[in-house]
Scaffold this motif. Structure first.
Motif, PDB file in Angstrom:
ATOM      1  N   GLU A 332      37.280  59.385 -29.437  1.00 22.40           N
ATOM      2  CA  GLU A 332      38.176  60.157 -28.575  1.00 22.40           C
ATOM      3  C   GLU A 332      38.938  59.252 -27.615  1.00 22.40           C
ATOM      4  N   MET A 333      38.207  58.356 -26.961  1.00 25.07           N
ATOM      5  CA  MET A 333      38.831  57.500 -25.951  1.00 25.07           C
ATOM      6  C   MET A 333      39.799  56.498 -26.578  1.00 25.07           C
ATOM      7  N   SER A 334      39.457  55.955 -27.748  1.00 27.18           N
ATOM      8  CA  SER A 334      40.368  55.011 -28.406  1.00 27.18           C
ATOM      9  C   SER A 334      41.659  55.695 -28.827  1.00 27.18           C
ATOM     10  N   VAL A 350      47.090  51.645 -18.954  1.00 29.38           N
ATOM     11  CA  VAL A 350      46.410  51.802 -20.242  1.00 29.38           C
ATOM     12  C   VAL A 350      46.078  50.447 -20.850  1.00 29.38           C
ATOM     13  N   ILE A 351      46.992  49.505 -20.755  1.00 34.05           N
ATOM     14  CA  ILE A 351      46.732  48.166 -21.306  1.00 34.05           C
ATOM     15  C   ILE A 351      45.545  47.511 -20.595  1.00 34.05           C
ATOM     16  N   ALA A 352      45.479  47.666 -19.273  1.00 34.28           N
ATOM     17  CA  ALA A 352      44.355  47.106 -18.529  1.00 34.28           C
ATOM     18  C   ALA A 352      43.040  47.772 -18.943  1.00 34.28           C
ATOM     19  N   MET A 353      43.076  49.075 -19.146  1.00 34.14           N
ATOM     20  CA  MET A 353      41.880  49.791 -19.565  1.00 34.14           C
ATOM     21  C   MET A 353      41.472  49.408 -20.980  1.00 34.14           C
ATOM     22  N   GLU A 354      42.452  49.260 -21.846  1.00 31.51           N
ATOM     23  CA  GLU A 354      42.158  48.911 -23.228  1.00 31.51           C
ATOM     24  C   GLU A 354      41.516  47.529 -23.325  1.00 31.51           C
ATOM     25  N   THR A 355      41.976  46.610 -22.502  1.00 33.94           N
ATOM     26  CA  THR A 355      41.390  45.270 -22.502  1.00 33.94           C
ATOM     27  C   THR A 355      39.915  45.321 -22.136  1.00 33.94           C
ATOM     28  N   LYS A 356      39.587  46.077 -21.095  1.00 36.88           N
ATOM     29  CA  LYS A 356      38.189  46.213 -20.689  1.00 36.88           C
ATOM     30  C   LYS A 356      37.393  46.974 -21.734  1.00 36.88           C
ATOM     31  N   TRP A 361      33.164  47.105 -26.200  1.00 38.05           N
ATOM     32  CA  TRP A 361      32.865  47.862 -27.415  1.00 38.05           C
ATOM     33  C   TRP A 361      33.554  47.339 -28.669  1.00 38.05           C
ATOM     34  N   SER A 362      34.045  46.098 -28.632  1.00 41.97           N
ATOM     35  CA  SER A 362      34.555  45.528 -29.875  1.00 41.97           C
ATOM     36  C   SER A 362      33.403  45.248 -30.833  1.00 41.97           C
ATOM     37  N   GLU A 363      32.200  45.135 -30.287  1.00 44.64           N
ATOM     38  CA  GLU A 363      30.992  45.052 -31.113  1.00 44.64           C
ATOM     39  C   GLU A 363      30.189  46.322 -30.893  1.00 44.64           C
ATOM     40  N   PHE A 389      38.925  54.054 -38.223  1.00 45.37           N
ATOM     41  CA  PHE A 389      39.899  54.764 -37.403  1.00 45.37           C
ATOM     42  C   PHE A 389      39.995  54.127 -36.014  1.00 45.37           C
ATOM     43  N   THR A 390      38.861  53.861 -35.400  1.00 43.76           N
ATOM     44  CA  THR A 390      38.847  53.254 -34.061  1.00 43.76           C
ATOM     45  C   THR A 390      39.451  51.858 -34.099  1.00 43.76           C
ATOM     46  N   GLY A 391      39.105  51.092 -35.129  1.00 47.36           N
ATOM     47  CA  GLY A 391      39.649  49.744 -35.249  1.00 47.36           C
ATOM     48  C   GLY A 391      41.158  49.731 -35.379  1.00 47.36           C
ATOM     49  N   ASN A 392      41.707  50.686 -36.120  1.00 44.68           N
ATOM     50  CA  ASN A 392      43.164  50.763 -36.263  1.00 44.68           C
ATOM     51  C   ASN A 392      43.846  51.130 -34.948  1.00 44.68           C
ATOM     52  N   LYS A 393      43.196  51.973 -34.145  1.00 44.04           N
ATOM     53  CA  LYS A 393      43.784  52.378 -32.867  1.00 44.04           C
ATOM     54  C   LYS A 393      43.775  51.244 -31.846  1.00 44.04           C
ATOM     55  N   LEU A 394      42.766  50.386 -31.901  1.00 48.92           N
ATOM     56  CA  LEU A 394      42.604  49.349 -30.880  1.00 48.92           C
ATOM     57  C   LEU A 394      42.717  47.934 -31.436  1.00 48.92           C
ATOM     58  N   SER A 395      43.112  47.809 -32.706  1.00 52.99           N
ATOM     59  CA  SER A 395      43.255  46.489 -33.343  1.00 52.99           C
ATOM     60  C   SER A 395      41.938  45.721 -33.305  1.00 52.99           C
ATOM     61  N   ILE A 396      40.872  46.357 -33.764  1.00 52.66           N
ATOM     62  CA  ILE A 396      39.550  45.737 -33.852  1.00 52.66           C
ATOM     63  C   ILE A 396      39.101  45.771 -35.298  1.00 52.66           C
ATOM     64  N   ASP A 397      38.563  44.650 -35.787  1.00 54.54           N
ATOM     65  CA  ASP A 397      38.069  44.572 -37.156  1.00 54.54           C
ATOM     66  C   ASP A 397      36.561  44.810 -37.152  1.00 54.54           C
ATOM     67  N   TYR A 398      36.149  45.977 -37.636  1.00 54.57           N
ATOM     68  CA  TYR A 398      34.725  46.311 -37.694  1.00 54.57           C
ATOM     69  C   TYR A 398      34.116  46.069 -39.071  1.00 54.57           C
ATOM     70  N   SER A 399      34.857  45.477 -40.009  1.00 55.29           N
ATOM     71  CA  SER A 399      34.381  45.377 -41.387  1.00 55.29           C
ATOM     72  C   SER A 399      33.099  44.562 -41.495  1.00 55.29           C
ATOM     73  N   ASP A 400      33.019  43.426 -40.798  1.00 54.93           N
ATOM     74  CA  ASP A 400      31.796  42.621 -40.858  1.00 54.93           C
ATOM     75  C   ASP A 400      30.625  43.359 -40.224  1.00 54.93           C
ATOM     76  N   GLN A 401      30.890  44.109 -39.178  1.00 54.31           N
ATOM     77  CA  GLN A 401      29.813  44.840 -38.515  1.00 54.31           C
ATOM     78  C   GLN A 401      29.234  45.932 -39.399  1.00 54.31           C
ATOM     79  N   ILE A 402      30.076  46.512 -40.244  1.00 62.56           N
ATOM     80  CA  ILE A 402      29.579  47.565 -41.134  1.00 62.56           C
ATOM     81  C   ILE A 402      28.535  47.002 -42.084  1.00 62.56           C
ATOM     82  N   THR A 403      28.763  45.781 -42.584  1.00 57.62           N
ATOM     83  CA  THR A 403      27.776  45.136 -43.443  1.00 57.62           C
ATOM     84  C   THR A 403      26.472  44.886 -42.700  1.00 57.62           C
ATOM     85  N   ASP A 404      26.583  44.400 -41.468  1.00 58.34           N
ATOM     86  CA  ASP A 404      25.383  44.164 -40.661  1.00 58.34           C
ATOM     87  C   ASP A 404      24.654  45.469 -40.361  1.00 58.34           C
ATOM     88  N   ILE A 405      25.401  46.527 -40.092  1.00 58.84           N
ATOM     89  CA  ILE A 405      24.790  47.826 -39.806  1.00 58.84           C
ATOM     90  C   ILE A 405      24.040  48.343 -41.023  1.00 58.84           C
TER      91      ILE A 405
END
Length: 459
Positions: A332-334, A350-356, A361-363, A389-405
């Motif tokens: 929701e927040m992303s 928003v940019i300042a909030m997105e950075t924090k 939560w990039s991991e 979906f979240t990664g596309n909204k915030l430009s985060i790559d979660y693909s490696d984390q999915i394997t670890d999960i």
């Protein structure tokens, strides 16, 4: 004398007192045949005080040598004993054997009762699961130490939730040395999600603080004088609004700022008109006046903060697990950050909030991921889609984390199989249907797209 704490006393004695005259034994004389016992009307002046006389009567009987003398005759069986021997031990031994066979003595233990909320009372039954839950709540609510009374919970701790202070990293390291975290420590250190949200919002408030400060000052000025507030009340009445006194916020608590702005929006025109009129009458420069842009920022910021406020309320729950809700709130927040990133007035905030937001939560915490995977409506495939979906909204790559999960999931399942594989479990309750709209609409859209692209069902 008889031990008064014996299980047959005092209830047994009290019951016997209701049936027998304990004022003293009656004298008896031999009957006409010399073999019977007939009580006389005279009563001995000496009272027999031993407890055994609750079970015996002293009667005159014909003795084996033909003489007549006193005997202790049992009230419950035909046996009788001599009363001339020293002490009453032989009578006590008989009483302990005979009395339980003929007299029902109620238990002296008291049944514990419990009162239900609707007023009816039932007997209390011990529930180990409920007792364990109450113990956990007691330890948490009263801030008991981890080594609380050797209840031996030190090595049973699944996770510890702390705020984002850097010193907590060292604290967790010390805890890990002295404990054996479950599942290799994958759950052990959890950063408070609500604290992260607070830091995210505070970074955005710094960018819009000037406009919010002007609104706060106007409200404070109106309410600082009773005559002035009464005049403002008349101004509200003329504009068809109910006069009300507004409370200012606490700047260190962003949710109070959100609620303050939300309450002001209905009165935006009335507040601006009254405040600007008074400023002009006092000769203040127009630069201090409230502008429509100030209220636009407040309105948009309230709409923007609504999602973060709801997330804080949801993740602050005490009597239900919140780990399964965390990723839904992050989605929701992303989505909200992505929507307002290009806004002319809120863009910098928003940019300042997105950075924090991305810093913390990039991991994705594994506890959040597991809380979603165990939901049978989502599972691992649904988690992958939400992270994408979240990664596309915030430009985060979660693909490696999915394997670890995925690997960590199999590890945890194997631990549970070894420890609880043979334990019978009750069916789980139905899941909550009051779910967040954005994340679940995303999952429904994914399901619809998969159905359209493939005619075969997927396991």
């Amino acid at each position: 004398e008889m031990d008064p704490t014996h299980p047959y006393f005092p209830d047994g004695l009290n019951m016997l007192k209701d049936d027998f005259d304990l004022s003293g034994p009656a004298e008896t004389v031999a009957g006409p045949s010399g073999s019977g016992a007939t009580p006389t009307s005279r009563t001995k002046s000496k009272r027999l005080t031993s407890d055994v006389w609750q079970c015996f009567d002293v009667v005159e009987m014909t003795l084996p040598d033909g003489t007549v003398g006193p005997r202790a005759k049992c009230k419950f069986c035909p046996k009788n004993y001599t009363t001339t021997r020293g002490g009453t031990g032989h009578l006590k031994r008989h009483m302990l054997k005979c009395m339980p066979k003929h007299v029902h003595v109620p238990t002296t233990t008291q049944t514990q009762l419990q009162r239900h909320p609707d007023g009816w009372v039932t007997t209390w039954h011990y529930d180990a699961a409920h007792a364990r839950e109450c113990l956990a709540r007691y330890i948490a609510q009263t801030d008991q130490p981890i080594n609380f009374e050797t209840y031996d919970i030190t090595h049973r701790i699944l996770s510890i939730t702390l705020d984002n202070a850097s010193v907590n990293t060292k604290s967790i390291a010390l805890f890990t040395e002295r404990n054996i975290p479950q599942a290799g420590g994958s759950f052990f250190h959890q950063r408070c999600a609500c604290h992260i949200i607070n830091l995210v919002i505070q970074s955005g408030l710094k960018e819009v603080s000037n406009r919010i400060e002007r609104i706060r000052d106007a409200i404070s000025w109106i309410g600082s004088s009773n005559p002035r507030f009464q005049e403002f009340g008349r101004h509200c009445t003329l504009n068809g609004l109910r006069p009300r006194r507004f409370q200012t916020d606490m700047p260190v608590r962003w949710n109070s700022t959100y609620l303050m702005l939300k309450n002001y929006l209905e009165y935006d025109t009335t507040i601006s008109g009254f405040y600007n009129m008074k400023l002009a009458e006092s000769g203040c420069p127009p630069a201090q006046s409230l502008t429509p842009d100030d209220w636009y920022v407040a309105k948009i910021f309230v709409e923007f903060l609504q999602v973060f406020y709801n997330a804080t309320v949801t993740l602050s729950g005490v009597y239900y697990p919140t780990s399964s809700q965390a990723i839904h709130q992050i989605v929701e927040m992303s989505d909200m950050l992505n929507t307002y990133r290009e806004d002319d007035l809120l863009g910098d905030a928003v940019i300042a909030m997105e950075t924090k937001f991305k810093k913390d939560w990039s991991e994705m915490p594994f506890l959040y991921a597991l809380g979603v995977i165990v939901d049978p409506r989502i599972k691992l495939a649904g988690l992958e889609y939400l992270l994408e979906f979240t990664g596309n909204k915030l430009s985060i790559d979660y693909s490696d984390q999915i394997t670890d999960i995925r690997n960590k999931l199999f590890e945890v399942v194997s631990i549970y199989e070894r420890r609880f594989g043979g334990v019978h479990t009750e069916p789980s309750p139905e899941p909550d249907t009051q779910l967040l709209p954005t994340s679940w609409s995303i999952l429904k859209r994914r399901k619809k797209d998969k159905s359209a692209s493939s005619s075969s069902s997927t396991t």
